[in-house]
Scaffold this motif. Structure first.
Motif, PDB file in Angstrom:
ATOM      1  N   ASP A 146     -16.324   5.911  -8.548  1.00 41.97           N
ATOM      2  CA  ASP A 146     -15.543   4.693  -8.712  1.00 41.97           C
ATOM      3  C   ASP A 146     -15.053   4.243  -7.325  1.00 41.97           C
ATOM      4  OD1 ASP A 146     -13.910   2.649  -9.443  1.00 41.97           O
ATOM      5  OD2 ASP A 146     -12.414   3.904 -10.467  1.00 41.97           O
ATOM      6  N   PRO A 147     -15.715   3.232  -6.737  1.00 38.19           N
ATOM      7  CA  PRO A 147     -15.357   2.834  -5.367  1.00 38.19           C
ATOM      8  C   PRO A 147     -13.880   2.472  -5.221  1.00 38.19           C
ATOM      9  CG  PRO A 147     -17.376   1.742  -6.061  1.00 38.19           C
ATOM     10  CD  PRO A 147     -16.825   2.438  -7.281  1.00 38.19           C
ATOM     11  N   ALA A 148     -13.276   1.906  -6.252  1.00 36.90           N
ATOM     12  CA  ALA A 148     -11.866   1.524  -6.161  1.00 36.90           C
ATOM     13  C   ALA A 148     -10.993   2.774  -6.007  1.00 36.90           C
ATOM     14  CB  ALA A 148     -11.456   0.739  -7.402  1.00 36.90           C
ATOM     15  N   ARG A 149     -11.377   3.872  -6.651  1.00 37.93           N
ATOM     16  CA  ARG A 149     -10.611   5.111  -6.540  1.00 37.93           C
ATOM     17  C   ARG A 149     -10.747   5.719  -5.135  1.00 37.93           C
ATOM     18  NH1 ARG A 149      -8.215   8.619  -9.843  1.00 37.93           N
ATOM     19  NH2 ARG A 149      -8.979   7.650 -11.763  1.00 37.93           N
ATOM     20  N   VAL A 150     -11.978   5.684  -4.603  1.00 38.30           N
ATOM     21  CA  VAL A 150     -12.210   6.222  -3.265  1.00 38.30           C
ATOM     22  C   VAL A 150     -11.437   5.389  -2.234  1.00 38.30           C
ATOM     23  CG1 VAL A 150     -13.958   6.619  -1.491  1.00 38.30           C
ATOM     24  CG2 VAL A 150     -14.438   7.214  -3.878  1.00 38.30           C
ATOM     25  N   GLN A 151     -11.493   4.066  -2.413  1.00 37.99           N
ATOM     26  CA  GLN A 151     -10.732   3.195  -1.506  1.00 37.99           C
ATOM     27  C   GLN A 151      -9.237   3.468  -1.652  1.00 37.99           C
ATOM     28  OE1 GLN A 151     -11.135  -1.125  -1.997  1.00 37.99           O
ATOM     29  NE2 GLN A 151     -11.827  -1.197   0.132  1.00 37.99           N
ATOM     30  N   GLY A 152      -8.817   3.840  -2.867  1.00 40.47           N
ATOM     31  CA  GLY A 152      -7.419   4.194  -3.107  1.00 40.47           C
ATOM     32  C   GLY A 152      -7.002   5.411  -2.292  1.00 40.47           C
ATOM     33  N   PHE A 153      -7.944   6.354  -2.093  1.00 35.64           N
ATOM     34  CA  PHE A 153      -7.644   7.515  -1.251  1.00 35.64           C
ATOM     35  C   PHE A 153      -7.426   7.092   0.201  1.00 35.64           C
ATOM     36  CE2 PHE A 153      -9.166  10.732   1.761  1.00 35.64           C
ATOM     37  CZ  PHE A 153      -8.276  11.753   1.496  1.00 35.64           C
ATOM     38  N   LEU A 154      -8.215   6.100   0.626  1.00 35.86           N
ATOM     39  CA  LEU A 154      -8.120   5.655   2.028  1.00 35.86           C
ATOM     40  C   LEU A 154      -6.940   4.707   2.243  1.00 35.86           C
ATOM     41  CD1 LEU A 154     -11.943   5.053   2.655  1.00 35.86           C
ATOM     42  CD2 LEU A 154     -10.556   6.971   3.467  1.00 35.86           C
ATOM     43  N   ASP A 155      -6.297   4.296   1.141  1.00 35.54           N
ATOM     44  CA  ASP A 155      -5.233   3.298   1.199  1.00 35.54           C
ATOM     45  C   ASP A 155      -3.863   3.964   1.322  1.00 35.54           C
ATOM     46  OD1 ASP A 155      -3.910   0.923   1.121  1.00 35.54           O
ATOM     47  OD2 ASP A 155      -4.335   0.484  -0.989  1.00 35.54           O
ATOM     48  N   LEU A 156      -3.579   4.509   2.508  1.00 36.31           N
ATOM     49  CA  LEU A 156      -2.344   5.275   2.703  1.00 36.31           C
ATOM     50  C   LEU A 156      -1.094   4.431   2.515  1.00 36.31           C
ATOM     51  CD1 LEU A 156      -3.233   7.424   5.837  1.00 36.31           C
ATOM     52  CD2 LEU A 156      -2.972   8.210   3.484  1.00 36.31           C
ATOM     53  N   PHE A 157      -1.204   3.122   2.786  1.00 35.99           N
ATOM     54  CA  PHE A 157      -0.016   2.273   2.717  1.00 35.99           C
ATOM     55  C   PHE A 157       0.052   1.485   1.411  1.00 35.99           C
ATOM     56  CE2 PHE A 157      -1.247   2.855   7.153  1.00 35.99           C
ATOM     57  CZ  PHE A 157      -0.124   3.555   7.587  1.00 35.99           C
ATOM     58  N   GLY A 158      -0.852   1.812   0.492  1.00 35.20           N
ATOM     59  CA  GLY A 158      -0.818   1.152  -0.811  1.00 35.20           C
ATOM     60  C   GLY A 158      -0.507   2.169  -1.893  1.00 35.20           C
ATOM     61  N   ASN A 159      -1.188   2.047  -3.032  1.00 35.85           N
ATOM     62  CA  ASN A 159      -0.988   2.971  -4.138  1.00 35.85           C
ATOM     63  C   ASN A 159      -1.931   4.163  -3.941  1.00 35.85           C
ATOM     64  OD1 ASN A 159      -0.240   4.047  -6.573  1.00 35.85           O
ATOM     65  ND2 ASN A 159      -1.624   2.750  -7.774  1.00 35.85           N
ATOM     66  N   TRP A 160      -1.528   5.085  -3.055  1.00 37.98           N
ATOM     67  CA  TRP A 160      -2.409   6.165  -2.605  1.00 37.98           C
ATOM     68  C   TRP A 160      -2.875   7.061  -3.769  1.00 37.98           C
ATOM     69  CZ3 TRP A 160      -1.811  11.668  -1.022  1.00 37.98           C
ATOM     70  CH2 TRP A 160      -2.929  12.110  -0.300  1.00 37.98           C
ATOM     71  N   ASP A 161      -4.165   7.360  -3.788  1.00 37.83           N
ATOM     72  CA  ASP A 161      -4.742   8.201  -4.838  1.00 37.83           C
ATOM     73  C   ASP A 161      -5.363   9.451  -4.189  1.00 37.83           C
ATOM     74  OD1 ASP A 161      -6.468   9.459  -6.643  1.00 37.83           O
ATOM     75  OD2 ASP A 161      -6.967   7.572  -7.647  1.00 37.83           O
ATOM     76  N   PRO A 162      -4.725  10.613  -4.343  1.00 34.78           N
ATOM     77  CA  PRO A 162      -5.169  11.815  -3.617  1.00 34.78           C
ATOM     78  C   PRO A 162      -6.395  12.514  -4.216  1.00 34.78           C
ATOM     79  CG  PRO A 162      -3.246  12.329  -4.948  1.00 34.78           C
ATOM     80  CD  PRO A 162      -3.509  10.865  -5.151  1.00 34.78           C
ATOM     81  N   THR A 163      -6.997  11.953  -5.275  1.00 31.87           N
ATOM     82  CA  THR A 163      -8.065  12.679  -5.974  1.00 31.87           C
ATOM     83  C   THR A 163      -9.158  13.191  -5.038  1.00 31.87           C
ATOM     84  OG1 THR A 163      -7.651  11.284  -7.910  1.00 31.87           O
ATOM     85  CG2 THR A 163      -9.692  12.566  -7.909  1.00 31.87           C
ATOM     86  N   LEU A 164      -9.570  12.362  -4.074  1.00 34.18           N
ATOM     87  CA  LEU A 164     -10.666  12.759  -3.189  1.00 34.18           C
ATOM     88  C   LEU A 164     -10.369  14.071  -2.455  1.00 34.18           C
ATOM     89  CD1 LEU A 164     -12.914  10.459  -1.111  1.00 34.18           C
ATOM     90  CD2 LEU A 164     -11.931  12.439   0.012  1.00 34.18           C
ATOM     91  N   ALA A 165      -9.114  14.302  -2.127  1.00 28.85           N
ATOM     92  CA  ALA A 165      -8.758  15.545  -1.430  1.00 28.85           C
ATOM     93  C   ALA A 165      -9.037  16.760  -2.328  1.00 28.85           C
ATOM     94  CB  ALA A 165      -7.290  15.507  -1.015  1.00 28.85           C
ATOM     95  N   PHE A 166      -8.778  16.612  -3.630  1.00 28.37           N
ATOM     96  CA  PHE A 166      -9.068  17.708  -4.559  1.00 28.37           C
ATOM     97  C   PHE A 166     -10.572  17.945  -4.653  1.00 28.37           C
ATOM     98  CE2 PHE A 166      -4.809  16.475  -5.712  1.00 28.37           C
ATOM     99  CZ  PHE A 166      -4.201  17.671  -6.068  1.00 28.37           C
ATOM    100  N   VAL A 167     -11.340  16.864  -4.644  1.00 26.08           N
ATOM    101  CA  VAL A 167     -12.807  16.986  -4.731  1.00 26.08           C
ATOM    102  C   VAL A 167     -13.338  17.718  -3.500  1.00 26.08           C
ATOM    103  CG1 VAL A 167     -14.981  15.734  -4.958  1.00 26.08           C
ATOM    104  CG2 VAL A 167     -12.908  14.830  -6.038  1.00 26.08           C
ATOM    105  N   MET A 168     -12.881  17.281  -2.319  1.00 30.35           N
ATOM    106  CA  MET A 168     -13.320  17.920  -1.066  1.00 30.35           C
ATOM    107  C   MET A 168     -12.939  19.400  -1.062  1.00 30.35           C
ATOM    108  SD  MET A 168     -14.922  16.884   1.594  1.00 30.35           S
ATOM    109  CE  MET A 168     -15.812  15.418   2.044  1.00 30.35           C
TER     110      MET A 168
END
Lengths: 147, 136
Positions: free
Chosen positions: B25-47
């Motif tokens: 889901d590109p929006a979720r991945v972009q959410g991980f990169l969006d530190l100043f928005g509604n940050w979504d840490p999921t990608l860190a768990f995947v990594m």
């Protein structure tokens, strides 16, 4: 499970999916002696890489990606796939991702998963740079009102 | 034939993991990169999750003479840091931030959300071709 501060996060699914990705990369490494790097395998599969595994192997791996995805949707139902809704973003993004991953010899899988876990200096630097560039780009987009 | 089957299995499991973890889901991945928005840490768990089996696999690999289904390991041996690595990484990161897509999820997108994924993958292939034929 819900992380209270981050209502949209999927920590458990992320961890389980991440383990699956890691096992898949381990199968490539210990089974075939190869790095599971999607950018390199994709380029090899379509004939845009001068070296790499036999093309049949690269094609099998790349075809496997959507097949595995379809199996997950079959068992667990549809998943979200929210792409940018304008083609300019998609084209500029695609060009940069294609060019950059080949110039830098890897992407999130090859450098990020395989290289970092090998403690490769090149991969650690590449991953730090693409992560930093990703954070900076999205921060800029937010400031510019593009998000 | 056995090698093809192993590669297909690895690709399938890889694609399943990307999908189950929400990374398609590109929006979720972009959410991980969006530190100043509604940050979504999921990608860190995947990594983090992906690192565990791979760290073990590298430890095992060092004790093996050859992989299970081939005559020898074919692994990157370059240790030199150069401008290509740095510039490539930076350009990839900008594209990743703009779109929320890296190559694996883009390929999976062809079956999950075909039209936008097709545009992105076509551009990605073009970018790869430019690198192949324009950069020496």
């Amino acid at each position: 499970m819900i992380l209270l501060s981050f209502p949209d996060a999927m920590p458990v699914e992320g961890l389980i999916g991440g383990l699956m990705i890691g096992v898949a990369a381990a199968v490539m490494l210990l089974g075939l002696g190869r790095i599971a790097g999607v950018s390199g395998l994709a380029a090899r599969a379509i004939g845009l890489a001068g070296s790499g595994p036999p093309r049949g192997l690269a094609m099998a791996f790349i075809i496997g990606l959507p097949l595995g995805a379809l199996l997950v949707t079959l068992f667990f139902g549809p998943v979200e796939s929210r792409f940018a809704d304008n083609w300019v973003t998609l084209i500029i993004g695609g060009l940069l991702v294609g060019f950059g991953t080949r110039l830098g010899s890897g992407c999130t899988s090859g450098h990020g998963v395989c290289g970092m876990s090998r403690l490769s200096r090149r991969s650690i630097i590449a991953t730090s740079l693409f992560m930093t560039a990703g954070f900076a780009t999205v921060a800029f987009m937010r400031i510019a009102g593009l998000l | 034939m056995r090698q093809i089957a192993i590669a297909l299995l690895a690709g399938g499991l890889f694609g399943a993991g990307l999908t189950y973890s929400g990374m398609v889901d590109p929006a979720r991945v972009q959410g991980f990169l969006d530190l100043f928005g509604n940050w979504d840490p999921t990608l860190a768990f995947v990594m983090g999750g992906a690192m565990i089996p791979m760290a073990i696999a590298w430890a095992v690999q060092r004790r093996m003479k050859a992989p299970l289904a081939d005559a020898h390991f074919t692994l990157p041996g370059t240790t030199q840091l150069d401008a290509k690595l740095a510039i490539g990484g930076l350009l990839f990161g900008i594209g990743w931030g703009i779109s929320g897509l890296c190559p694996g999820p883009a390929v999976v997108g062809l079956v999950l959300n075909p039209w936008p994924a097709l545009i992105f993958v076509a551009a990605m292939v073009a970018g790869m071709a430019v690198e192949r034929f324009a950069v020496k």
